[in-house]
Write a protein that holds these residues in place. Structure first.
Motif, mmCIF file in Angstrom:
data_model
loop_
_atom_site.group_PDB
_atom_site.id
_atom_site.type_symbol
_atom_site.label_atom_id
_atom_site.label_comp_id
_atom_site.label_asym_id
_atom_site.label_seq_id
_atom_site.Cartn_x
_atom_site.Cartn_y
_atom_site.Cartn_z
ATOM 1 N N LEU A 13 -11.771 -40.766 33.938
ATOM 2 C CA LEU A 13 -11.600 -40.875 35.378
ATOM 3 C C LEU A 13 -12.118 -42.226 35.830
ATOM 4 N N THR A 14 -11.340 -42.857 36.660
ATOM 5 C CA THR A 14 -11.707 -44.184 37.144
ATOM 6 C C THR A 14 -11.137 -44.377 38.546
ATOM 7 N N SER A 15 -11.595 -45.419 39.209
ATOM 8 C CA SER A 15 -11.072 -45.771 40.527
ATOM 9 C C SER A 15 -11.552 -47.178 40.870
ATOM 10 N N CYS A 16 -11.243 -47.620 42.095
ATOM 11 C CA CYS A 16 -11.676 -48.930 42.587
ATOM 12 C C CYS A 16 -12.289 -48.765 43.964
ATOM 13 N N GLN A 17 -13.078 -49.751 44.358
ATOM 14 C CA GLN A 17 -13.667 -49.779 45.696
ATOM 15 C C GLN A 17 -13.805 -51.208 46.177
ATOM 16 N N TRP A 18 -14.132 -51.383 47.451
ATOM 17 C CA TRP A 18 -14.484 -52.651 48.087
ATOM 18 C C TRP A 18 -13.357 -53.650 48.246
ATOM 19 N N GLY A 19 -12.142 -53.281 48.067
ATOM 20 C CA GLY A 19 -11.095 -54.258 48.336
ATOM 21 C C GLY A 19 -9.752 -53.815 47.835
ATOM 22 N N LYS A 20 -8.772 -54.229 48.498
ATOM 23 C CA LYS A 20 -7.400 -53.908 48.119
ATOM 24 C C LYS A 20 -6.808 -55.088 47.360
ATOM 25 N N GLU A 21 -5.907 -54.772 46.474
ATOM 26 C CA GLU A 21 -5.175 -55.773 45.702
ATOM 27 C C GLU A 21 -3.686 -55.539 45.916
ATOM 28 N N GLU A 22 -2.901 -56.480 45.500
ATOM 29 C CA GLU A 22 -1.465 -56.272 45.437
ATOM 30 C C GLU A 22 -1.197 -55.318 44.272
ATOM 31 N N ARG A 23 -0.122 -54.581 44.379
ATOM 32 C CA ARG A 23 0.250 -53.676 43.300
ATOM 33 C C ARG A 23 0.430 -54.459 41.993
ATOM 34 N N ALA A 24 -0.033 -53.880 40.906
ATOM 35 C CA ALA A 24 0.101 -54.381 39.529
ATOM 36 C C ALA A 24 -0.872 -55.505 39.166
ATOM 37 N N VAL A 25 -1.812 -55.852 40.059
ATOM 38 C CA VAL A 25 -2.849 -56.811 39.702
ATOM 39 C C VAL A 25 -3.825 -56.118 38.758
ATOM 40 N N GLU A 26 -4.146 -56.777 37.646
ATOM 41 C CA GLU A 26 -5.094 -56.194 36.694
ATOM 42 C C GLU A 26 -6.492 -56.192 37.308
ATOM 43 N N VAL A 27 -7.113 -55.008 37.357
ATOM 44 C CA VAL A 27 -8.465 -54.884 37.905
ATOM 45 C C VAL A 27 -9.500 -54.618 36.817
ATOM 46 N N ALA A 28 -9.054 -54.152 35.670
ATOM 47 C CA ALA A 28 -9.973 -53.864 34.566
ATOM 48 C C ALA A 28 -9.184 -53.778 33.265
ATOM 49 N N SER A 29 -9.934 -53.747 32.170
ATOM 50 C CA SER A 29 -9.310 -53.481 30.877
ATOM 51 C C SER A 29 -10.261 -52.635 30.042
ATOM 52 N N PHE A 30 -9.675 -51.901 29.141
ATOM 53 C CA PHE A 30 -10.414 -51.108 28.173
ATOM 54 C C PHE A 30 -10.150 -51.742 26.809
ATOM 55 N N VAL A 31 -11.204 -51.991 26.062
ATOM 56 C CA VAL A 31 -11.065 -52.513 24.706
ATOM 57 C C VAL A 31 -11.568 -51.425 23.764
ATOM 58 N N MET A 32 -10.664 -50.888 22.963
ATOM 59 C CA MET A 32 -11.004 -49.863 21.993
ATOM 60 C C MET A 32 -11.290 -50.554 20.663
ATOM 61 N N HIS A 33 -12.509 -50.396 20.170
ATOM 62 C CA HIS A 33 -12.930 -51.000 18.914
ATOM 63 C C HIS A 33 -12.871 -49.946 17.812
ATOM 64 N N TYR A 34 -12.117 -50.239 16.769
ATOM 65 C CA TYR A 34 -11.999 -49.323 15.635
ATOM 66 C C TYR A 34 -13.109 -49.591 14.623
ATOM 67 N N ALA A 35 -13.398 -48.593 13.827
ATOM 68 C CA ALA A 35 -14.433 -48.691 12.800
ATOM 69 C C ALA A 35 -14.121 -49.782 11.776
ATOM 70 N N ASP A 36 -12.836 -50.117 11.591
ATOM 71 C CA ASP A 36 -12.464 -51.145 10.605
ATOM 72 C C ASP A 36 -12.576 -52.575 11.150
ATOM 73 N N GLY A 37 -13.066 -52.738 12.383
ATOM 74 C CA GLY A 37 -13.257 -54.060 12.967
ATOM 75 C C GLY A 37 -12.113 -54.552 13.837
ATOM 76 N N THR A 38 -10.989 -53.857 13.872
ATOM 77 C CA THR A 38 -9.863 -54.242 14.725
ATOM 78 C C THR A 38 -10.045 -53.636 16.114
ATOM 79 N N SER A 39 -9.201 -54.043 17.065
ATOM 80 C CA SER A 39 -9.302 -53.507 18.423
ATOM 81 C C SER A 39 -7.934 -53.484 19.106
ATOM 82 N N GLU A 40 -7.844 -52.696 20.156
ATOM 83 C CA GLU A 40 -6.654 -52.597 21.017
ATOM 84 C C GLU A 40 -7.129 -52.747 22.453
ATOM 85 N N ILE A 41 -6.320 -53.390 23.292
ATOM 86 C CA ILE A 41 -6.658 -53.585 24.702
ATOM 87 C C ILE A 41 -5.653 -52.848 25.576
ATOM 88 N N MET A 42 -6.168 -52.146 26.591
ATOM 89 C CA MET A 42 -5.320 -51.499 27.588
ATOM 90 C C MET A 42 -5.713 -52.050 28.959
#
Length: 102
Positions: free
Chosen positions: A1-30
């Protein structure tokens, strides 16, 4: 669960990212984009493409909403070691309430 506060953005502006780190040292970004993935918590339910994870009211009887982001692991055979939640430093400040894994 997530959300934003304190300001509006234009639609589709990136406000955050999640970086998933795998045990083998690689990663994926969302990327999490405003109104496509993440709503403003005080939007009263107006979140366009984002999934509603929770709806309610706060102490001043204002409608609130939290977004539910779903990420499909492209490498289900790899163990996830850790996850970073990173703000994009946009006008809308993202916050994270919880993560579950299946």
């Amino acid at each position: 669960l997530t959300s934003c506060q304190w300001g509006k953005e234009e639609r589709a502006v990136e406000v955050a990212s999640f970086v998933m780190h795998y045990a083998d040292g690689t990663s994926e970004i969302m990327a999490a984009k405003f109104l496509d993935d993440v709503a403003d918590w005080s939007s009263g339910g107006f979140i366009l493409g984002a999934q509603v994870g929770w709806r309610g009211t706060n102490a001043v009887n204002r409608n609130t909403v939290l977004s539910e982001l779903v990420w499909q692991n492209p490498h289900p055979e790899k163990a996830i070691k850790s996850i970073d939640f990173i703000s994009a430093q946009a006008k809308a400040a993202p916050f994270l309430l919880g993560i579950t894994l299946e």
